[in-house]
Enzyme design. Structure first.
Site, PDB file in Angstrom:
ATOM      1  N   GLY A 121     117.641 -25.329  24.942  1.00  0.00           N
ATOM      2  CA  GLY A 121     118.133 -25.145  23.562  1.00  0.00           C
ATOM      3  C   GLY A 121     119.561 -25.611  23.365  1.00  0.00           C
ATOM      4  N   ILE A 157     122.304 -25.009  25.075  1.00  0.00           N
ATOM      5  CA  ILE A 157     123.198 -25.220  26.230  1.00  0.00           C
ATOM      6  C   ILE A 157     123.300 -26.728  26.498  1.00  0.00           C
ATOM      7  CG2 ILE A 157     123.613 -24.700  28.671  1.00  0.00           C
ATOM      8  CD1 ILE A 157     121.623 -22.404  28.438  1.00  0.00           C
ATOM      9  N   LYS A 193     110.630 -28.679  31.113  1.00  0.00           N
ATOM     10  CA  LYS A 193     112.098 -28.758  31.168  1.00  0.00           C
ATOM     11  C   LYS A 193     112.567 -28.975  32.597  1.00  0.00           C
ATOM     12  CE  LYS A 193     112.383 -25.710  27.155  1.00  0.00           C
ATOM     13  NZ  LYS A 193     112.384 -24.300  26.771  1.00  0.00           N
TER      14      LYS A 193
HETATM   15  N1  HSE Z   1     109.544 -22.219  23.263  1.00  0.00           N
HETATM   16  C1  HSE Z   1     110.785 -22.620  23.812  1.00  0.00           C
HETATM   17  C2  HSE Z   1     111.437 -21.419  24.455  1.00  0.00           C
HETATM   18  C3  HSE Z   1     111.652 -23.173  22.720  1.00  0.00           C
HETATM   19  O1  HSE Z   1     111.013 -20.306  24.208  1.00  0.00           O
HETATM   20  O2  HSE Z   1     112.356 -21.582  25.232  1.00  0.00           O
HETATM   21  C4  HSE Z   1     112.827 -23.945  23.221  1.00  0.00           C
HETATM   22  O3  HSE Z   1     112.465 -25.016  24.020  1.00  0.00           O
END
Ligand code: HSE
Length: 447
Positions: free
Chosen positions: A132, A134, A203
Protein backbone atom coordinates in the site's frame (compact mmCIF):
# COMPACT_ATOMS: atom_id res chain seq x y z
CA UNK A 1 4.79 19.12 -24.61
CA UNK A 2 2.66 21.55 -22.66
CA UNK A 3 3.46 22.44 -19.10
CA UNK A 4 0.71 20.19 -17.81
CA UNK A 5 0.92 16.46 -17.25
CA UNK A 6 -2.21 14.70 -18.38
CA UNK A 7 -3.38 11.61 -16.60
CA UNK A 8 -5.90 8.94 -17.51
CA UNK A 9 -7.31 6.71 -14.79
CA UNK A 10 -8.57 3.28 -15.80
CA UNK A 11 -11.06 2.20 -13.17
CA UNK A 12 -12.94 4.27 -10.60
CA UNK A 13 -13.22 1.86 -7.70
CA UNK A 14 -11.76 2.44 -4.24
CA UNK A 15 -8.25 3.22 -5.50
CA UNK A 16 -9.25 5.21 -8.61
CA UNK A 17 -11.56 7.38 -6.53
CA UNK A 18 -8.77 7.74 -3.96
CA UNK A 19 -6.46 9.08 -6.69
CA UNK A 20 -9.08 11.61 -7.88
CA UNK A 21 -9.57 12.77 -4.28
CA UNK A 22 -5.84 13.01 -3.60
CA UNK A 23 -5.28 15.17 -6.69
CA UNK A 24 -8.17 17.44 -5.69
CA UNK A 25 -6.95 17.72 -2.11
CA UNK A 26 -3.21 18.22 -2.82
CA UNK A 27 -3.21 20.01 -6.17
CA UNK A 28 -1.02 22.89 -4.99
CA UNK A 29 1.42 20.56 -3.24
CA UNK A 30 1.77 18.48 -6.40
CA UNK A 31 2.42 21.56 -8.52
CA UNK A 32 4.95 23.05 -6.10
CA UNK A 33 6.86 19.75 -6.02
CA UNK A 34 6.80 19.04 -9.75
CA UNK A 35 6.62 22.45 -11.36
CA UNK A 36 3.81 21.13 -13.55
CA UNK A 37 0.03 21.19 -13.53
CA UNK A 38 -1.15 17.65 -12.95
CA UNK A 39 -4.56 17.15 -14.49
CA UNK A 40 -6.83 14.21 -15.06
CA UNK A 41 -8.05 14.52 -18.63
CA UNK A 42 -9.89 11.23 -18.93
CA UNK A 43 -11.20 8.31 -16.89
CA UNK A 44 -12.01 4.92 -18.30
CA UNK A 45 -15.11 3.67 -16.53
CA UNK A 46 -18.07 1.57 -17.55
CA UNK A 47 -20.39 3.30 -15.11
CA UNK A 48 -20.85 7.07 -15.51
CA UNK A 49 -20.20 8.98 -12.30
CA UNK A 50 -22.10 12.22 -11.70
CA UNK A 51 -19.76 13.26 -8.89
CA UNK A 52 -16.71 13.61 -11.16
CA UNK A 53 -15.53 17.01 -12.46
CA UNK A 54 -17.40 17.57 -15.77
CA UNK A 55 -14.13 18.67 -17.44
CA UNK A 56 -12.87 15.09 -17.14
CA UNK A 57 -13.93 12.89 -20.05
CA UNK A 58 -15.60 9.68 -18.86
CA UNK A 59 -15.06 7.04 -21.48
CA UNK A 60 -16.58 3.57 -21.41
CA UNK A 61 -14.13 2.50 -24.15
CA UNK A 62 -11.17 1.79 -21.87
CA UNK A 63 -8.86 0.81 -24.75
CA UNK A 64 -9.42 4.23 -26.31
CA UNK A 65 -8.59 5.94 -23.03
CA UNK A 66 -5.40 3.87 -22.67
CA UNK A 67 -4.18 5.22 -26.03
CA UNK A 68 -5.69 8.72 -25.95
CA UNK A 69 -3.59 11.50 -27.53
CA UNK A 70 -4.63 13.70 -24.66
CA UNK A 71 -2.83 11.57 -22.05
CA UNK A 72 0.83 11.30 -20.91
CA UNK A 73 0.49 8.77 -18.11
CA UNK A 74 -2.05 5.97 -17.80
CA UNK A 75 -2.99 4.85 -14.29
CA UNK A 76 -4.37 1.30 -14.28
CA UNK A 77 -6.44 0.57 -11.18
CA UNK A 78 -9.13 -1.76 -12.49
CA UNK A 79 -7.36 -4.87 -11.19
CA UNK A 80 -7.53 -8.39 -12.59
CA UNK A 81 -5.15 -10.01 -15.03
CA UNK A 82 -7.01 -10.10 -18.35
CA UNK A 83 -8.47 -6.74 -19.41
CA UNK A 84 -5.88 -4.93 -17.27
CA UNK A 85 -3.09 -6.66 -19.16
CA UNK A 86 -4.56 -5.76 -22.55
CA UNK A 87 -4.98 -2.14 -21.44
CA UNK A 88 -1.43 -1.83 -20.14
CA UNK A 89 0.08 -3.43 -23.25
CA UNK A 90 -2.03 -1.13 -25.43
CA UNK A 91 -0.94 1.95 -23.44
CA UNK A 92 2.73 0.90 -23.70
CA UNK A 93 2.42 0.30 -27.43
CA UNK A 94 1.06 3.81 -27.76
CA UNK A 95 4.02 5.31 -25.92
CA UNK A 96 2.30 5.95 -22.59
CA UNK A 97 4.01 5.58 -19.26
CA UNK A 98 1.96 3.40 -16.96
CA UNK A 99 1.34 3.45 -13.22
CA UNK A 100 -0.34 0.38 -11.80
CA UNK A 101 -1.37 -0.97 -8.41
CA UNK A 102 -1.90 -4.40 -9.93
CA UNK A 103 0.27 -6.90 -8.03
CA UNK A 104 -1.51 -9.96 -9.42
CA UNK A 105 -0.91 -8.84 -13.00
CA UNK A 106 2.75 -7.95 -12.44
CA UNK A 107 3.51 -11.08 -10.38
CA UNK A 108 2.08 -13.26 -13.14
CA UNK A 109 2.97 -11.32 -16.31
CA UNK A 110 5.51 -8.72 -15.15
CA UNK A 111 8.46 -10.23 -17.04
CA UNK A 112 6.58 -9.81 -20.32
CA UNK A 113 5.14 -6.39 -19.45
CA UNK A 114 8.48 -4.92 -18.35
CA UNK A 115 10.26 -6.27 -21.44
CA UNK A 116 7.57 -4.72 -23.65
CA UNK A 117 7.93 -1.41 -21.81
CA UNK A 118 11.73 -1.43 -22.27
CA UNK A 119 11.20 -2.10 -25.97
CA UNK A 120 8.92 0.94 -26.23
CA UNK A 121 11.11 3.15 -24.01
CA UNK A 122 8.38 3.76 -21.42
CA UNK A 123 8.10 2.97 -17.72
CA UNK A 124 5.68 0.82 -15.80
CA UNK A 125 5.73 2.05 -12.21
CA UNK A 126 4.21 -0.06 -9.45
CA UNK A 127 4.86 1.35 -5.98
CA UNK A 128 1.20 0.81 -5.05
CA UNK A 129 1.38 -2.89 -5.90
CA UNK A 130 3.25 -3.81 -2.71
CA UNK A 131 2.43 -2.82 0.87
CA UNK A 132 0.00 0.00 0.00
CA UNK A 133 1.35 3.36 1.09
CA UNK A 134 4.80 2.17 2.25
CA UNK A 135 7.39 3.29 -0.33
CA UNK A 136 9.07 -0.12 -0.25
CA UNK A 137 9.68 -0.40 -4.00
CA UNK A 138 11.53 2.90 -4.00
CA UNK A 139 13.51 1.87 -0.93
CA UNK A 140 14.50 -1.51 -2.33
CA UNK A 141 15.31 -0.29 -5.84
CA UNK A 142 16.97 2.99 -4.93
CA UNK A 143 17.84 3.53 -1.27
CA UNK A 144 19.25 0.00 -0.83
CA UNK A 145 20.84 -0.12 -4.29
CA UNK A 146 24.35 -0.53 -2.84
CA UNK A 147 23.39 -3.42 -0.56
CA UNK A 148 23.25 -7.17 -0.98
CA UNK A 149 19.92 -8.34 0.39
CA UNK A 150 20.21 -11.47 2.56
CA UNK A 151 16.56 -11.86 3.48
CA UNK A 152 13.35 -9.97 3.94
CA UNK A 153 10.24 -10.72 5.95
CA UNK A 154 7.02 -8.79 5.63
CA UNK A 155 3.47 -8.42 6.78
CA UNK A 156 2.21 -7.65 3.30
CA UNK A 157 -1.52 -8.27 3.42
CA UNK A 158 -3.46 -5.67 5.39
CA UNK A 159 -6.71 -7.63 5.43
CA UNK A 160 -5.03 -10.71 6.87
CA UNK A 161 -3.23 -8.67 9.51
CA UNK A 162 -6.46 -6.85 10.39
CA UNK A 163 -8.27 -10.18 10.82
CA UNK A 164 -5.52 -11.73 12.96
CA UNK A 165 -5.30 -8.61 15.13
CA UNK A 166 -9.04 -8.31 15.74
CA UNK A 167 -9.38 -12.03 16.48
CA UNK A 168 -6.55 -11.94 19.00
CA UNK A 169 -7.41 -8.63 20.68
CA UNK A 170 -11.20 -8.77 20.64
CA UNK A 171 -12.05 -12.42 20.15
CA UNK A 172 -14.08 -11.46 17.04
CA UNK A 173 -14.98 -14.13 14.50
CA UNK A 174 -13.05 -14.53 11.27
CA UNK A 175 -16.10 -13.83 9.04
CA UNK A 176 -17.16 -10.76 10.98
CA UNK A 177 -13.74 -9.10 10.65
CA UNK A 178 -13.45 -10.07 6.97
CA UNK A 179 -16.79 -8.33 6.21
CA UNK A 180 -15.53 -5.17 7.89
CA UNK A 181 -12.29 -5.30 5.84
CA UNK A 182 -14.39 -5.55 2.68
CA UNK A 183 -16.53 -2.57 3.70
CA UNK A 184 -13.41 -0.52 4.41
CA UNK A 185 -12.02 -1.27 0.93
CA UNK A 186 -9.02 -3.29 2.19
CA UNK A 187 -9.95 -6.68 0.80
CA UNK A 188 -9.38 -7.95 -2.72
CA UNK A 189 -12.36 -8.35 -5.09
CA UNK A 190 -12.01 -12.05 -4.32
CA UNK A 191 -11.23 -12.10 -0.59
CA UNK A 192 -9.83 -15.63 -0.78
CA UNK A 193 -6.77 -13.90 -2.27
CA UNK A 194 -6.28 -12.22 1.11
CA UNK A 195 -7.03 -15.09 3.47
CA UNK A 196 -5.38 -17.86 1.43
CA UNK A 197 -2.12 -15.90 1.12
CA UNK A 198 -2.31 -15.40 -2.65
CA UNK A 199 -2.23 -11.60 -2.45
CA UNK A 200 0.81 -11.78 -0.16
CA UNK A 201 2.45 -14.25 -2.56
CA UNK A 202 1.94 -11.80 -5.46
CA UNK A 203 3.64 -9.05 -3.47
CA UNK A 204 6.41 -11.34 -2.26
CA UNK A 205 7.22 -12.36 -5.84
CA UNK A 206 7.74 -8.67 -6.68
CA UNK A 207 9.80 -7.94 -3.57
CA UNK A 208 12.02 -10.99 -4.10
CA UNK A 209 12.82 -10.04 -7.68
CA UNK A 210 13.94 -6.54 -6.75
CA UNK A 211 15.80 -7.87 -3.70
CA UNK A 212 17.83 -10.55 -5.49
CA UNK A 213 17.72 -9.51 -9.15
CA UNK A 214 15.84 -12.59 -10.33
CA UNK A 215 12.95 -12.77 -12.81
CA UNK A 216 9.42 -12.79 -11.37
CA UNK A 217 8.48 -16.33 -10.35
CA UNK A 218 5.11 -16.17 -8.64
CA UNK A 219 4.37 -19.81 -9.50
CA UNK A 220 7.26 -20.91 -7.25
CA UNK A 221 6.10 -19.12 -4.10
CA UNK A 222 5.07 -21.55 -1.35
CA UNK A 223 1.71 -20.26 -0.15
CA UNK A 224 -0.32 -20.88 3.02
CA UNK A 225 -3.08 -18.57 4.31
CA UNK A 226 -4.61 -17.84 7.68
CA UNK A 227 -7.82 -19.86 7.43
CA UNK A 228 -6.40 -22.75 9.46
CA UNK A 229 -5.28 -20.61 12.42
CA UNK A 230 -7.32 -21.23 15.56
CA UNK A 231 -7.66 -19.10 18.68
CA UNK A 232 -6.23 -22.06 20.59
CA UNK A 233 -2.91 -21.81 18.71
CA UNK A 234 -2.86 -18.02 19.00
CA UNK A 235 -3.18 -18.40 22.79
CA UNK A 236 -0.59 -21.18 23.16
CA UNK A 237 1.87 -19.13 21.09
CA UNK A 238 1.30 -16.12 23.35
CA UNK A 239 1.83 -18.28 26.42
CA UNK A 240 5.22 -19.28 25.03
CA UNK A 241 6.23 -15.66 24.28
CA UNK A 242 5.37 -15.67 20.56
CA UNK A 243 2.77 -14.05 18.30
CA UNK A 244 1.32 -15.51 15.14
CA UNK A 245 1.56 -13.21 12.11
CA UNK A 246 1.03 -13.96 8.44
CA UNK A 247 4.39 -13.25 6.84
CA UNK A 248 6.08 -13.42 3.47
CA UNK A 249 9.74 -14.46 3.45
CA UNK A 250 12.36 -14.19 0.72
CA UNK A 251 15.60 -15.75 1.94
CA UNK A 252 18.93 -16.30 0.21
CA UNK A 253 20.41 -19.69 1.22
CA UNK A 254 23.99 -20.66 0.49
CA UNK A 255 23.24 -24.40 0.86
CA UNK A 256 25.77 -24.84 3.70
CA UNK A 257 28.40 -26.19 1.31
CA UNK A 258 25.94 -28.25 -0.71
CA UNK A 259 25.26 -26.47 -4.01
CA UNK A 260 22.06 -28.41 -4.68
CA UNK A 261 20.50 -26.81 -1.58
CA UNK A 262 21.61 -23.29 -2.49
CA UNK A 263 18.93 -20.96 -3.76
CA UNK A 264 16.11 -18.68 -2.69
CA UNK A 265 13.21 -19.50 -0.39
CA UNK A 266 9.98 -17.78 -1.34
CA UNK A 267 7.23 -18.53 1.10
CA UNK A 268 4.16 -16.97 2.70
CA UNK A 269 2.63 -18.60 5.76
CA UNK A 270 1.47 -17.96 9.32
CA UNK A 271 4.55 -17.66 11.50
CA UNK A 272 5.28 -17.53 15.21
CA UNK A 273 7.59 -14.59 15.88
CA UNK A 274 8.88 -13.37 19.25
CA UNK A 275 6.44 -11.01 20.98
CA UNK A 276 9.22 -8.46 21.39
CA UNK A 277 10.07 -8.43 17.65
CA UNK A 278 9.04 -5.10 16.10
CA UNK A 279 6.92 -6.94 13.51
CA UNK A 280 4.86 -8.44 16.35
CA UNK A 281 3.50 -4.97 17.19
CA UNK A 282 2.43 -4.19 13.64
CA UNK A 283 -1.33 -4.45 14.00
CA UNK A 284 -4.58 -3.80 12.15
CA UNK A 285 -4.32 -2.97 8.46
CA UNK A 286 -0.67 -1.93 8.86
CA UNK A 287 1.98 -3.63 6.72
CA UNK A 288 5.68 -3.78 7.50
CA UNK A 289 8.71 -5.10 5.67
CA UNK A 290 11.92 -5.99 7.50
CA UNK A 291 14.95 -6.11 5.21
CA UNK A 292 18.31 -7.57 6.20
CA UNK A 293 20.99 -6.42 3.81
CA UNK A 294 24.76 -6.15 3.75
CA UNK A 295 26.35 -3.92 4.93
CA UNK A 296 23.33 -1.96 6.23
CA UNK A 297 21.82 -4.66 8.47
CA UNK A 298 18.14 -4.74 9.42
CA UNK A 299 15.81 -1.90 8.46
CA UNK A 300 12.05 -1.83 8.97
CA UNK A 301 9.44 -0.04 6.87
CA UNK A 302 5.93 0.27 8.23
CA UNK A 303 2.64 1.94 7.32
CA UNK A 304 -0.88 1.46 6.01
CA UNK A 305 -0.91 -1.44 3.59
CA UNK A 306 -4.37 -1.05 2.12
CA UNK A 307 -7.17 1.46 1.65
CA UNK A 308 -7.92 4.34 -0.72
CA UNK A 309 -5.64 7.02 0.75
CA UNK A 310 -2.58 4.80 1.27
CA UNK A 311 -2.78 3.29 -2.20
CA UNK A 312 -3.46 6.64 -3.89
CA UNK A 313 -0.39 8.04 -2.12
CA UNK A 314 1.80 5.34 -3.70
CA UNK A 315 0.17 5.74 -7.13
CA UNK A 316 0.80 9.48 -7.10
CA UNK A 317 4.38 9.06 -5.88
CA UNK A 318 4.98 7.10 -9.08
CA UNK A 319 3.24 9.80 -11.12
CA UNK A 320 5.54 12.42 -9.57
CA UNK A 321 8.61 10.31 -10.43
CA UNK A 322 7.41 10.00 -14.01
CA UNK A 323 6.73 13.72 -14.24
CA UNK A 324 10.43 14.21 -13.53
CA UNK A 325 11.39 11.60 -16.13
CA UNK A 326 9.17 13.35 -18.65
CA UNK A 327 11.25 16.46 -18.03
CA UNK A 328 10.33 20.10 -17.75
CA UNK A 329 8.87 22.04 -20.63
CA UNK A 330 12.33 23.46 -21.37
CA UNK A 331 14.13 20.14 -21.24
CA UNK A 332 15.85 18.85 -24.37
CA UNK A 333 15.98 15.38 -22.87
CA UNK A 334 12.30 14.48 -22.75
CA UNK A 335 12.59 11.18 -24.53
CA UNK A 336 15.80 9.92 -23.02
CA UNK A 337 14.73 7.55 -20.26
CA UNK A 338 17.96 5.57 -20.19
CA UNK A 339 18.76 6.91 -16.73
CA UNK A 340 15.64 5.40 -15.21
CA UNK A 341 15.74 2.83 -12.42
CA UNK A 342 15.44 -0.67 -13.93
CA UNK A 343 11.96 -2.16 -13.52
CA UNK A 344 13.27 -5.04 -11.42
CA UNK A 345 16.07 -2.98 -9.82
CA UNK A 346 18.82 -4.78 -11.77
CA UNK A 347 19.80 -4.26 -15.43
CA UNK A 348 17.54 -6.67 -17.41
CA UNK A 349 20.42 -8.68 -18.90
CA UNK A 350 21.95 -9.05 -15.42
CA UNK A 351 19.01 -10.93 -13.86
CA UNK A 352 20.25 -14.14 -12.28
CA UNK A 353 18.91 -17.68 -12.60
CA UNK A 354 19.41 -18.57 -8.91
CA UNK A 355 16.95 -21.43 -8.31
CA UNK A 356 13.89 -21.06 -6.13
CA UNK A 357 13.97 -23.84 -3.52
CA UNK A 358 11.18 -26.39 -3.29
CA UNK A 359 9.11 -26.51 -0.08
CA UNK A 360 10.90 -29.65 1.16
CA UNK A 361 14.24 -27.83 0.92
CA UNK A 362 13.13 -24.87 3.09
CA UNK A 363 14.46 -24.41 6.61
CA UNK A 364 12.34 -22.99 9.45
CA UNK A 365 11.64 -23.50 13.12
CA UNK A 366 8.31 -25.11 14.00
CA UNK A 367 5.45 -24.95 16.47
CA UNK A 368 3.85 -28.38 16.77
CA UNK A 369 0.58 -29.15 18.56
CA UNK A 370 0.18 -32.84 19.15
CA UNK A 371 -2.88 -34.42 20.76
CA UNK A 372 -2.11 -37.60 22.65
CA UNK A 373 -3.79 -40.02 25.05
CA UNK A 374 -2.74 -39.28 28.60
CA UNK A 375 -0.63 -42.39 29.21
CA UNK A 376 2.92 -43.02 30.43
CA UNK A 377 5.68 -42.69 27.83
CA UNK A 378 3.74 -40.63 25.24
CA UNK A 379 5.90 -37.57 25.64
CA UNK A 380 9.03 -39.73 25.60
CA UNK A 381 7.90 -41.33 22.30
CA UNK A 382 7.36 -37.94 20.66
CA UNK A 383 10.66 -36.47 21.84
CA UNK A 384 12.51 -39.66 20.83
CA UNK A 385 11.19 -39.40 17.26
CA UNK A 386 12.23 -35.75 17.08
CA UNK A 387 15.67 -36.45 18.49
CA UNK A 388 16.18 -39.48 16.17
CA UNK A 389 15.33 -37.14 13.27
CA UNK A 390 17.99 -34.68 14.40
CA UNK A 391 15.35 -32.10 15.38
CA UNK A 392 16.32 -29.85 18.26
CA UNK A 393 13.50 -29.04 20.71
CA UNK A 394 13.57 -25.47 21.96
CA UNK A 395 10.55 -25.50 24.31
CA UNK A 396 7.81 -27.90 25.33
CA UNK A 397 4.48 -27.30 27.03
CA UNK A 398 2.06 -29.99 28.12
CA UNK A 399 -1.41 -28.81 29.08
CA UNK A 400 -3.67 -30.75 31.42
CA UNK A 401 -6.17 -33.03 29.67
CA UNK A 402 -8.90 -30.85 28.13
CA UNK A 403 -10.93 -33.79 26.93
CA UNK A 404 -11.19 -36.96 28.98
CA UNK A 405 -7.86 -38.74 28.68
CA UNK A 406 -6.36 -36.49 26.00
CA UNK A 407 -3.60 -33.91 26.35
CA UNK A 408 -2.34 -31.24 23.98
CA UNK A 409 1.45 -31.13 23.82
CA UNK A 410 3.04 -28.02 22.32
CA UNK A 411 6.60 -28.24 21.02
CA UNK A 412 8.79 -25.50 19.58
CA UNK A 413 11.77 -26.58 17.52
CA UNK A 414 14.91 -24.94 16.23
CA UNK A 415 15.19 -24.54 12.43
CA UNK A 416 15.01 -27.80 10.50
CA UNK A 417 14.72 -28.69 6.82
CA UNK A 418 11.07 -29.29 5.91
CA UNK A 419 11.62 -32.77 4.44
CA UNK A 420 13.11 -33.87 7.77
CA UNK A 421 10.15 -32.45 9.68
CA UNK A 422 7.68 -34.15 7.29
CA UNK A 423 9.17 -37.54 8.09
CA UNK A 424 9.16 -36.93 11.85
CA UNK A 425 5.52 -35.77 11.80
CA UNK A 426 4.51 -38.83 9.80
CA UNK A 427 6.16 -41.06 12.40
CA UNK A 428 4.51 -39.19 15.29
CA UNK A 429 1.09 -39.51 13.64
CA UNK A 430 1.62 -43.27 13.34
CA UNK A 431 1.96 -43.67 17.12
CA UNK A 432 -1.08 -45.45 18.64
CA UNK A 433 -1.19 -42.85 21.38
CA UNK A 434 -1.71 -39.91 19.01
CA UNK A 435 -5.34 -38.97 18.50
CA UNK A 436 -5.30 -36.28 15.77
CA UNK A 437 -3.21 -34.89 12.94
CA UNK A 438 -0.26 -32.85 14.17
CA UNK A 439 -0.83 -29.10 13.79
CA UNK A 440 2.29 -27.32 12.56
CA UNK A 441 3.00 -23.63 12.18
CA UNK A 442 6.38 -22.24 11.18
CA UNK A 443 8.45 -20.21 13.60
CA UNK A 444 11.11 -17.58 12.95
CA UNK A 445 13.20 -15.61 15.45
CA UNK A 446 13.80 -12.89 12.79
CA UNK A 447 17.41 -12.66 13.94
N1 HSE B 1 -6.14 -6.68 -0.24
C1 HSE B 1 -4.89 -6.04 -0.07
C2 HSE B 1 -4.53 -6.09 1.40
C3 HSE B 1 -4.99 -4.62 -0.54
O1 HSE B 1 -5.38 -6.37 2.22
O2 HSE B 1 -3.39 -5.86 1.74
C4 HSE B 1 -3.67 -3.96 -0.74
O3 HSE B 1 -2.86 -4.63 -1.65
Amino acid sequence: MSNSIKLAILGLGTVGTGVVDLINDNLDELKRRSGRDIIITEVGTRRHRDDIDPNIVQNSDLMATAASDDVDIVIEVIGGTTLAKDLIMHAIKNGKHVVTANKALLAEHGNEIFAFAEEHNVHVAYEAAVAGGIPIIKVMREALAANKVEWLAGIINGTGNFIMTEMRDKGRSFDDVLSEAQELGYAEADPTFDVEGIDAAHKLALLASIAFGTPLQFDKVYCEGITGITLQDVNYAEELGYRIKHLGFAVRRDGAGNDSDAGIELRVHPTLIPQDALLASVNGVKNAVLVNSHPLGQTLYCGDGAGAGATASAVMADVMDLVRVLGSKNSTDQNNHSHHVPHLAFIPDQLSDTPILRAEQMTTGYYLRVHAYDSPGVLADITRILSDSGINIDAILQKPAHKVGQVPVIILTLPVVESQMNLAIKEIEELDTITDKVVRIRLDELA
